[in-house]
Design a protein around this motif. Structure first.
Motif, PDB file in Angstrom:
ATOM      1  N   THR A   1     -43.236  55.142  81.130  1.00 26.85           N
ATOM      2  CA  THR A   1     -43.850  55.554  79.872  1.00 26.85           C
ATOM      3  C   THR A   1     -44.952  56.574  80.129  1.00 26.85           C
ATOM      4  OG1 THR A   1     -43.365  53.397  78.879  1.00 26.85           O
ATOM      5  CG2 THR A   1     -45.021  54.752  77.787  1.00 26.85           C
ATOM      6  N   GLY A   2     -45.744  56.336  81.188  1.00 29.64           N
ATOM      7  CA  GLY A   2     -46.783  57.290  81.546  1.00 29.64           C
ATOM      8  C   GLY A   2     -46.213  58.630  81.968  1.00 29.64           C
ATOM      9  N   LEU A   3     -45.140  58.597  82.743  1.00 28.13           N
ATOM     10  CA  LEU A   3     -44.482  59.838  83.139  1.00 28.13           C
ATOM     11  C   LEU A   3     -43.964  60.594  81.917  1.00 28.13           C
ATOM     12  CD1 LEU A   3     -42.354  58.943  86.310  1.00 28.13           C
ATOM     13  CD2 LEU A   3     -44.112  60.717  86.143  1.00 28.13           C
ATOM     14  N   PHE A   4     -43.394  59.851  80.990  1.00 29.57           N
ATOM     15  CA  PHE A   4     -42.848  60.468  79.788  1.00 29.57           C
ATOM     16  C   PHE A   4     -43.946  61.176  78.994  1.00 29.57           C
ATOM     17  CE2 PHE A   4     -41.623  60.252  75.287  1.00 29.57           C
ATOM     18  CZ  PHE A   4     -40.407  60.913  75.332  1.00 29.57           C
ATOM     19  N   GLU A   5     -45.128  60.583  78.955  1.00 30.66           N
ATOM     20  CA  GLU A   5     -46.219  61.166  78.180  1.00 30.66           C
ATOM     21  C   GLU A   5     -46.880  62.342  78.894  1.00 30.66           C
ATOM     22  OE1 GLU A   5     -46.761  60.396  75.172  1.00 30.66           O
ATOM     23  OE2 GLU A   5     -45.563  58.573  75.024  1.00 30.66           O
ATOM     24  N   LYS A   6     -46.893  62.320  80.237  1.00 29.96           N
ATOM     25  CA  LYS A   6     -47.709  63.285  80.979  1.00 29.96           C
ATOM     26  C   LYS A   6     -46.912  64.334  81.746  1.00 29.96           C
ATOM     27  CE  LYS A   6     -51.244  59.719  81.648  1.00 29.96           C
ATOM     28  NZ  LYS A   6     -51.932  58.853  82.639  1.00 29.96           N
ATOM     29  N   ASP A   7     -45.685  64.015  82.133  1.00 30.69           N
ATOM     30  CA  ASP A   7     -44.901  64.914  82.968  1.00 30.69           C
ATOM     31  C   ASP A   7     -43.881  65.643  82.091  1.00 30.69           C
ATOM     32  OD1 ASP A   7     -42.663  65.832  84.673  1.00 30.69           O
ATOM     33  OD2 ASP A   7     -43.747  64.833  86.289  1.00 30.69           O
TER      34      ASP A   7
ATOM     35  N   ARG B   1     -40.291  64.311  80.728  1.00 32.02           N
ATOM     36  CA  ARG B   1     -40.151  64.133  79.284  1.00 32.02           C
ATOM     37  C   ARG B   1     -38.930  64.880  78.752  1.00 32.02           C
ATOM     38  NH1 ARG B   1     -43.112  62.723  74.819  1.00 32.02           N
ATOM     39  NH2 ARG B   1     -42.625  63.861  72.918  1.00 32.02           N
ATOM     40  N   THR B   2     -38.772  66.122  79.169  1.00 30.60           N
ATOM     41  CA  THR B   2     -37.641  66.918  78.704  1.00 30.60           C
ATOM     42  C   THR B   2     -36.326  66.289  79.132  1.00 30.60           C
ATOM     43  OG1 THR B   2     -38.960  68.949  78.788  1.00 30.60           O
ATOM     44  CG2 THR B   2     -36.564  69.193  78.796  1.00 30.60           C
ATOM     45  N   GLU B   3     -36.257  65.855  80.397  1.00 29.57           N
ATOM     46  CA  GLU B   3     -35.037  65.231  80.911  1.00 29.57           C
ATOM     47  C   GLU B   3     -34.699  63.964  80.124  1.00 29.57           C
ATOM     48  OE1 GLU B   3     -35.656  66.569  85.587  1.00 29.57           O
ATOM     49  OE2 GLU B   3     -36.311  64.601  84.885  1.00 29.57           O
ATOM     50  N   THR B   4     -35.725  63.153  79.880  1.00 28.96           N
ATOM     51  CA  THR B   4     -35.488  61.846  79.275  1.00 28.96           C
ATOM     52  C   THR B   4     -35.237  61.938  77.785  1.00 28.96           C
ATOM     53  OG1 THR B   4     -36.925  60.899  80.976  1.00 28.96           O
ATOM     54  CG2 THR B   4     -36.386  59.490  79.123  1.00 28.96           C
TER      55      THR B   4
ATOM     56  N   VAL C   1     -35.635  57.447  72.029  1.00 29.58           N
ATOM     57  CA  VAL C   1     -35.922  57.499  73.462  1.00 29.58           C
ATOM     58  C   VAL C   1     -36.710  56.273  73.918  1.00 29.58           C
ATOM     59  CG1 VAL C   1     -38.136  58.741  73.453  1.00 29.58           C
ATOM     60  CG2 VAL C   1     -36.489  59.131  75.303  1.00 29.58           C
ATOM     61  N   ARG C   2     -37.413  55.614  72.986  1.00 28.46           N
ATOM     62  CA  ARG C   2     -38.161  54.405  73.356  1.00 28.46           C
ATOM     63  C   ARG C   2     -37.208  53.279  73.761  1.00 28.46           C
ATOM     64  NH1 ARG C   2     -43.262  56.041  74.455  1.00 28.46           N
ATOM     65  NH2 ARG C   2     -43.643  57.832  73.093  1.00 28.46           N
ATOM     66  N   TYR C   3     -36.042  53.255  73.131  1.00 25.23           N
ATOM     67  CA  TYR C   3     -35.005  52.290  73.537  1.00 25.23           C
ATOM     68  C   TYR C   3     -34.613  52.536  74.989  1.00 25.23           C
ATOM     69  CZ  TYR C   3     -30.362  50.056  73.583  1.00 25.23           C
ATOM     70  OH  TYR C   3     -29.263  49.293  73.906  1.00 25.23           O
ATOM     71  N   PHE C   4     -34.405  53.795  75.315  1.00 26.70           N
ATOM     72  CA  PHE C   4     -33.984  54.125  76.673  1.00 26.70           C
ATOM     73  C   PHE C   4     -35.093  53.844  77.680  1.00 26.70           C
ATOM     74  CE2 PHE C   4     -32.929  56.923  80.216  1.00 26.70           C
ATOM     75  CZ  PHE C   4     -31.595  56.593  80.406  1.00 26.70           C
TER      76      PHE C   4
ATOM     77  N   GLN D   1     -27.805  60.718  91.178  1.00 22.52           N
ATOM     78  CA  GLN D   1     -27.541  61.812  92.112  1.00 22.52           C
ATOM     79  C   GLN D   1     -28.827  62.466  92.599  1.00 22.52           C
ATOM     80  OE1 GLN D   1     -24.880  64.183  89.748  1.00 22.52           O
ATOM     81  NE2 GLN D   1     -23.145  62.783  90.071  1.00 22.52           N
ATOM     82  N   GLY D   2     -29.987  61.937  92.173  1.00 20.09           N
ATOM     83  CA  GLY D   2     -31.277  62.427  92.634  1.00 20.09           C
ATOM     84  C   GLY D   2     -31.691  63.750  92.040  1.00 20.09           C
ATOM     85  N   GLU D   3     -31.198  64.082  90.853  1.00 23.29           N
ATOM     86  CA  GLU D   3     -31.482  65.380  90.252  1.00 23.29           C
ATOM     87  C   GLU D   3     -32.668  65.360  89.296  1.00 23.29           C
ATOM     88  OE1 GLU D   3     -27.924  66.655  88.350  1.00 23.29           O
ATOM     89  OE2 GLU D   3     -26.729  66.705  90.198  1.00 23.29           O
ATOM     90  N   LEU D   4     -33.242  64.190  89.025  1.00 23.68           N
ATOM     91  CA  LEU D   4     -34.316  64.084  88.049  1.00 23.68           C
ATOM     92  C   LEU D   4     -35.664  63.860  88.728  1.00 23.68           C
ATOM     93  CD1 LEU D   4     -32.572  61.947  85.300  1.00 23.68           C
ATOM     94  CD2 LEU D   4     -32.529  64.413  85.649  1.00 23.68           C
ATOM     95  N   ALA D   5     -36.730  63.934  87.929  1.00 26.71           N
ATOM     96  CA  ALA D   5     -38.080  63.843  88.469  1.00 26.71           C
ATOM     97  C   ALA D   5     -38.382  62.467  89.052  1.00 26.71           C
ATOM     98  CB  ALA D   5     -39.099  64.181  87.364  1.00 26.71           C
ATOM     99  N   ARG D   6     -37.712  61.433  88.583  1.00 25.26           N
ATOM    100  CA  ARG D   6     -37.896  60.073  89.107  1.00 25.26           C
ATOM    101  C   ARG D   6     -36.561  59.589  89.642  1.00 25.26           C
ATOM    102  NH1 ARG D   6     -38.412  55.434  90.952  1.00 25.26           N
ATOM    103  NH2 ARG D   6     -40.056  53.955  90.304  1.00 25.26           N
ATOM    104  N   ARG D   7     -36.573  59.054  90.861  1.00 31.77           N
ATOM    105  CA  ARG D   7     -35.326  58.594  91.476  1.00 31.77           C
ATOM    106  C   ARG D   7     -35.280  57.072  91.530  1.00 31.77           C
ATOM    107  NH1 ARG D   7     -33.628  62.492  96.515  1.00 31.77           N
ATOM    108  NH2 ARG D   7     -33.947  64.506  95.462  1.00 31.77           N
ATOM    109  N   PRO D   8     -34.087  56.495  91.474  1.00 30.17           N
ATOM    110  CA  PRO D   8     -33.975  55.040  91.636  1.00 30.17           C
ATOM    111  C   PRO D   8     -34.185  54.630  93.086  1.00 30.17           C
ATOM    112  CG  PRO D   8     -31.810  56.021  91.279  1.00 30.17           C
ATOM    113  CD  PRO D   8     -32.803  57.124  91.164  1.00 30.17           C
TER     114      PRO D   8
END
Length: 237
Positions: free
Chosen positions: A125-131, A135-138, A165-168, A203-210
């Motif tokens: 949630t913090g990443l979504f608000e600040k990064d 945010r764009t990806e999500t 997006v809050r559901y996701f 596939q590691g293409e996003l700002a946060r990886r699993p």
């Protein structure tokens, strides 16, 4: 009974360990009939050392709000539907000789008291608000959340996207690191559809990886009819 499709080679390795599966059961999705849930319970019990069924019941209220429900009515409707799904899973577990259903179901009430889930949810949630990149990806995931739920030809408004997006975001911790949430060495999240955002995530293409111990497995029967995969959410009248 089911076809299995790991998203990546790492997901395949995690699946082969057989340590744990987290099966997503979406409220308001006609695919998850009582018989389908019973089949998934039997499959998970046979295929993994341990397993959970994830029911995003409270989070479904965000999607209902995006479709036009007032917040209070959205929460009530989501809670009722969540209870119906919970009971279907409980019955299916009992039929398989598993009588401690609560231990195998991750609903919002249980996750809200899980320290690791809360930590991960606060992080995303913090990443979504600040990064801005994250945010764009999500935000793109809101298209998936609302798919088949808006009238034909309608695109979601900015407000609908913000709600959906809050559901996701409520689900995202389980896509990133279920093992530390449930205390298992590794885990695959199980769903019946491919999702573009999740393909890119694993596939590691996003700002946060699993986490490397986290995988994703598409599990579906040979054929799913349109009626089975319909949304049960409707616009309020």
């Amino acid at each position: 009974m089911f076809n299995e499709e790991p998203l990546t080679p790492n997901c395949e390795s995690v699946r082969e360990s057989g340590a744990h599966a987290c099966v997503g059961i979406s409220p308001f999705n006609g695919y998850y009939t009582a018989s389908r849930i019973a089949d998934l319970v039997a499959w998970a019990k046979r295929s993994f050392d341990y397993y959970h069924f994830f029911v995003p019941d409270a989070a479904a209220a965000y999607t209902l709000e995006a479709l036009g429900y007032e917040p209070k009515k959205a929460r009530q409707k989501a809670r009722r539907q969540g209870n119906l799904v919970y009971n279907k899973i409980s019955r299916a577990l009992a039929e398989q000789g598993v009588h401690d259903a609560k231990r195998h179901i991750l609903d919002s009430a249980r996750l809200d008291t899980n320290p690791r889930y809360r930590e991960l949810h606060a992080e995303v949630t913090g990443l979504f608000e600040k990064d801005e990149e994250f945010r764009t990806e999500t935000m793109g995931s809101s298209e998936w959340v609302l798919a088949k739920r808006l009238p034909p030809g309608c695109s979601p408004t900015p407000r609908q996207r913000e709600l959906a997006v809050r559901y996701f975001l409520a689900e995202l911790p389980l896509f990133l690191d279920t093992p530390t949430i449930v205390g298992r060495p590794s885990s695959v999240f199980v769903y019946h559809q491919r999702v573009t955002y999740l393909e890119r995530l694993y596939q590691g293409e996003l700002a946060r990886r699993p986490d490397l111990a986290q995988g994703f497995l598409v599990v579906a029967p040979d054929e799913v009819t349109p009626d089975e995969d319909r949304s049960e959410m409707v616009l309020p009248v």
